[in-house]
Design a protein around this motif. Structure first.
Motif, PDB file in Angstrom:
ATOM      1  N   GLU B 106       0.831  -1.195   0.000  1.00 27.35           N
ATOM      2  CA  GLU B 106       0.000   0.000   0.000  1.00 27.35           C
ATOM      3  C   GLU B 106       0.872   1.255   0.000  1.00 27.35           C
ATOM      4  N   LEU B 107       1.961   1.228   0.802  1.00 29.92           N
ATOM      5  CA  LEU B 107       2.832   2.396   0.889  1.00 29.92           C
ATOM      6  C   LEU B 107       3.399   2.757  -0.475  1.00 29.92           C
ATOM      7  N   VAL B 108       3.898   1.728  -1.169  1.00 31.79           N
ATOM      8  CA  VAL B 108       4.478   1.993  -2.484  1.00 31.79           C
ATOM      9  C   VAL B 108       3.413   2.565  -3.405  1.00 31.79           C
ATOM     10  N   PHE B 164       9.636  -2.529   4.093  1.00 34.74           N
ATOM     11  CA  PHE B 164       9.669  -1.320   3.274  1.00 34.74           C
ATOM     12  C   PHE B 164      11.097  -0.807   3.100  1.00 34.74           C
ATOM     13  N   ALA B 165      11.976  -1.221   4.028  1.00 37.61           N
ATOM     14  CA  ALA B 165      13.345  -0.696   4.023  1.00 37.61           C
ATOM     15  C   ALA B 165      14.145  -1.154   2.809  1.00 37.61           C
ATOM     16  N   PHE B 166      13.694  -2.229   2.155  1.00 36.72           N
ATOM     17  CA  PHE B 166      14.477  -2.790   1.047  1.00 36.72           C
ATOM     18  C   PHE B 166      14.715  -1.781  -0.069  1.00 36.72           C
ATOM     19  N   LEU B 241      11.840   5.712  -2.428  1.00 36.55           N
ATOM     20  CA  LEU B 241      13.223   5.336  -2.155  1.00 36.55           C
ATOM     21  C   LEU B 241      13.784   6.117  -0.976  1.00 36.55           C
ATOM     22  N   ILE B 242      13.591   7.433  -0.998  1.00 39.02           N
ATOM     23  CA  ILE B 242      14.227   8.262   0.037  1.00 39.02           C
ATOM     24  C   ILE B 242      13.561   8.019   1.394  1.00 39.02           C
ATOM     25  N   THR B 243      12.236   7.822   1.385  1.00 36.97           N
ATOM     26  CA  THR B 243      11.541   7.540   2.642  1.00 36.97           C
ATOM     27  C   THR B 243      12.017   6.212   3.217  1.00 36.97           C
ATOM     28  N   LEU B 246      15.678   6.706   4.548  1.00 34.63           N
ATOM     29  CA  LEU B 246      15.796   7.462   5.794  1.00 34.63           C
ATOM     30  C   LEU B 246      14.968   6.843   6.917  1.00 34.63           C
ATOM     31  N   GLY B 247      13.876   6.154   6.542  1.00 36.99           N
ATOM     32  CA  GLY B 247      13.022   5.537   7.547  1.00 36.99           C
ATOM     33  C   GLY B 247      12.203   6.532   8.346  1.00 36.99           C
TER      34      GLY B 247
END
Lengths: 325, 333
Positions: B106-108, B164-166, B241-243, B246-247
């Motif tokens: 969903e985030l993507v 999501f970190a991948f 990608l940036i989110t 950085l997390g």
């Protein structure tokens, strides 16, 4: 009356009056003359900067480096003042104007002599000038306690009940008005924006005039460097970061066409005032300052939509207006 | 913006293909890149290391992804200054979704849709209302980031799921990161789109002469609209990608990226006036900017001083060919 309504500035002025009226319903003291004087004073720097940007935009160019110029020049005068408090302030202002002039002339030379598009040149100098600020300061700040009392006090001194900063703004506005409407330079600036090719055949040196407008915007950036630092009493690398877009926003709201040739001193001043009123009003009517960015963004989009309509109707005739008058 | 009629200089014969390849913009960029690479290798003993070089790519992949689409947009004669603000808004929306318990897919999807939506909004304003894109996108830049500020204020969103970190931190194979792979794939796609399809030819045609393109049956408005959507979409991808890297999300995320992206595009030989440019040039420019910032970083040069080098690089690389041509013209005239 009808002729008056044709002018964009009248509409903008009306919008500002309505805006002040709306704010007054929630905070009655806002329309108070004393408060409005305060708002004008707070907006002075933005007004001066918008005028400097205006002459550049009128020639179909853009100066993205103004805020970086402001930051660099401000740091120069702040460091000079901290190191040699004996230097009189008027001399420091002259130094600020000269430093700004040099930075503007660099932009102007690259645009004039090498014919590089101004957006590319000033995109480059935007980062260079701000980086140079770091180099001369070593990343250190100049704080209020390092600045002399005259350095900070000059613009706050009242003359006829109005702060010197406001007087400087009024003086700059008057100067720009004279240059734009009463001199050959002013007419050439408009002519280049309306039709550069025709301007050449009319005997205008387009390149040199562009060089001059960049010198003007540079000097304005330098002047505002001193004004900004002495107003907010801190000089750092972060000063006015991203402010170049506020300056352009003020111009756009003021009805200055990014395509060149259209715009007036009154428009630039009112555009800056519009933004200044919003940023002054938000805290007093209890709207989070975080709303400011979105509001000014919407104002820009709205202004450009309205301006585009006006431009299409009016075309680009400057002489007809003079004949009709 | 430069409308002064230049004296026409018509050569007796065209340059040979080899000569024009040697004197091409891309060749100049390759020379600059090799020179910077060599200087870096000598300047720091830590530079020539597979992991160092891999880290280097994180400096530019996110911006370079946007630069690919931005190149097409600038070639068509428009510009988008709102890309960094789109990153901020998309990231904020993803952060809100995380608070509501959204998972990785969903985030993507949210990141991409918000990016696409913002791009479409820009595109509509420019093509439907016929507004100048530089002003419109200065406005939407404040608007998009302003919405992020309204939602977040001075807070930050955290707590993104581990899966999501991948996207921002993962590696596809050995030192080859997901970000770099994505950039290379995207570059091939954009290269094909610009240089091998009729769509690409139309983009060039619009940039060279929009009126003539219109009369030739090119749907100028629609193509520009698509390009704004693509740029927004790439900003959405960059936001994911940036989110992920950085997390966390703050409304000031990616501040100032728009100017770096445009610098990349212009350095890559795309004419800011439209009508000329290549994807290969933009890729090389991205590598050069990554090399400069990373190399200076290894030497402990602060970021703000690096920006001086980037600014100088931009102006010098643009000015050199102009000076060179002038010298050549004077010699043969």
């Amino acid at each position: 009356m009808k002729a008056l309504l044709k002018y964009r500035e009248v509409w903008l002025l009306a919008a500002i009056v309505v805006l002040i009226g709306l704010i007054s319903t929630r905070f009655p003291g806002f329309a108070d003359p004393a408060n409005l004087r305060q708002v004008f004073n707070d907006t002075s720097i933005l007004m001066i900067l918008a005028l400097g940007q205006m002459v550049v935009i009128l020639t179909r160019s853009i100066d993205l480096s103004m805020a970086s110029n402001l930051c660099f020049t401000g740091m120069v005068v702040a460091m000079l003042n901290a190191a040699h408090p004996a230097i009189p302030i008027p001399l420091l202002i002259v130094i600020a104007l000269l430093v700004g002039l040099v930075l503007g002339a660099i932009n102007g030379l690259l645009v004039w002599r090498l014919n590089i598009p101004s957006i590319v040149v000033t995109l480059g100098t935007l980062t260079i000038y701000r980086g140079a600020t770091f180099v001369i300061s070593g990343g250190a700040w100049v704080n209020a306690d390092q600045m002399s009392a005259e350095f900070i006090g000059l613009q706050r001194a009242a003359f006829l009940g109005i702060p010197v900063l406001s007087w400087i703004a009024l003086l700059v506005i008057a100067l720009f008005f004279l240059v734009m409407t009463r001199t050959a330079l002013g007419r050439s600036i408009y002519a280049i924006g309306v039709n550069p090719t025709a301007s050449i055949y009319a005997g205008i040196d387009v390149g040199r005039t562009k060089f001059i407008v960049f010198c003007i915007s540079g000097m304005i950036g330098g002047l505002c460097g001193y004004l900004w630092i002495s107003r907010y009493v801190i000089a750092s690398v972060e000063v006015a970061n991203g402010y170049e877009l506020n300056i352009i926003a003020a111009c756009v709201i003021g009805g200055i066409s990014i395509a060149g040739g259209i715009g007036s001193v009154g428009g630039a001043v009112l555009g800056a005032l519009f933004l200044g009123i919003i940023s002054n009003a938000l805290p007093v009517i209890n709207i989070s300052p975080f709303w400011q960015m979105a509001i000014s963004g919407s104002a820009i989009i709205l202004a450009v939509v309205l301006n585009a309509r006006g431009e299409r109707r009016q075309g680009r005739i400057i002489l007809k207006k003079a004949e009709a008058a | 913006m430069t409308d002064t009629p230049a004296p026409r200089h018509i050569p007796d014969r065209l340059d040979k293909p080899l000569t024009s390849a040697i004197f091409s913009w891309e060749a100049l960029l390759v020379v600059v890149a090799v020179a910077i690479f060599a200087v870096n290798s000598f300047a720091s003993p830590y530079f020539l290391d597979a992991w160092s070089l891999s880290d280097l790519t994180f400096n530019f992949t996110e911006k370079a992804l946007i630069a690919l689409a931005m190149a097409l947009l600038i070639i068509s004669g428009e510009i988008d200054l709102s890309v960094a603000a789109i990153i901020a808004l998309a990231s904020t929306m993803m952060g809100m979704a995380v608070q509501a318990g959204a998972g990785m897919p969903e985030l993507v999807a949210i990141g991409l849709v918000v990016g696409l939506g913002c791009g479409a909004f820009n595109g509509l304003l420019v093509t439907r209302l016929g507004l100048p894109s530089i002003v419109v996108t200065i406005g939407t830049m404040s608007l998009f980031r302003g919405i992020a500020f309204i939602i977040l204020g001075d807070r930050a969103y955290k707590g993104y799921p581990a899966s999501f970190a991948f996207f921002g931190q993962g590696y596809v194979w050995w030192v080859v990161s997901f970000e770099l792979t994505l950039f290379l794939v995207a570059a091939v796609v954009y290269w094909f789109l610009l240089h091998r399809t009729s769509f690409g030819r139309r983009v060039f045609a619009i940039g060279n002469n929009p009126v003539a393109a219109q009369f030739s049956g090119v749907r100028v408005g629609r193509i520009k609209f698509i390009l704004f959507c693509l740029t927004g979409l790439m900003a959405g991808i960059a936001s994911v990608l940036i989110t992920s890297r950085l997390g966390s999300t703050r409304p000031s995320i990616a501040q100032g990226y728009e100017l770096e992206v445009i610098t990349m595009v212009v350095l890559g030989g795309v004419s800011i006036l439209g009508g000329a440019g290549s994807i290969l040039g933009v890729m090389l420019a991205a590598f050069i900017m990554g090399l400069v910032t990373f190399g200076l970083g290894l030497l402990n040069v602060p970021g703000i001083v690096m920006s001086i080098f980037i600014g100088l690089l931009l102006i010098i690389v643009i000015a050199l060919p102009i000076l060179w041509r002038r010298v050549r013209r004077e010699r043969f005239a």
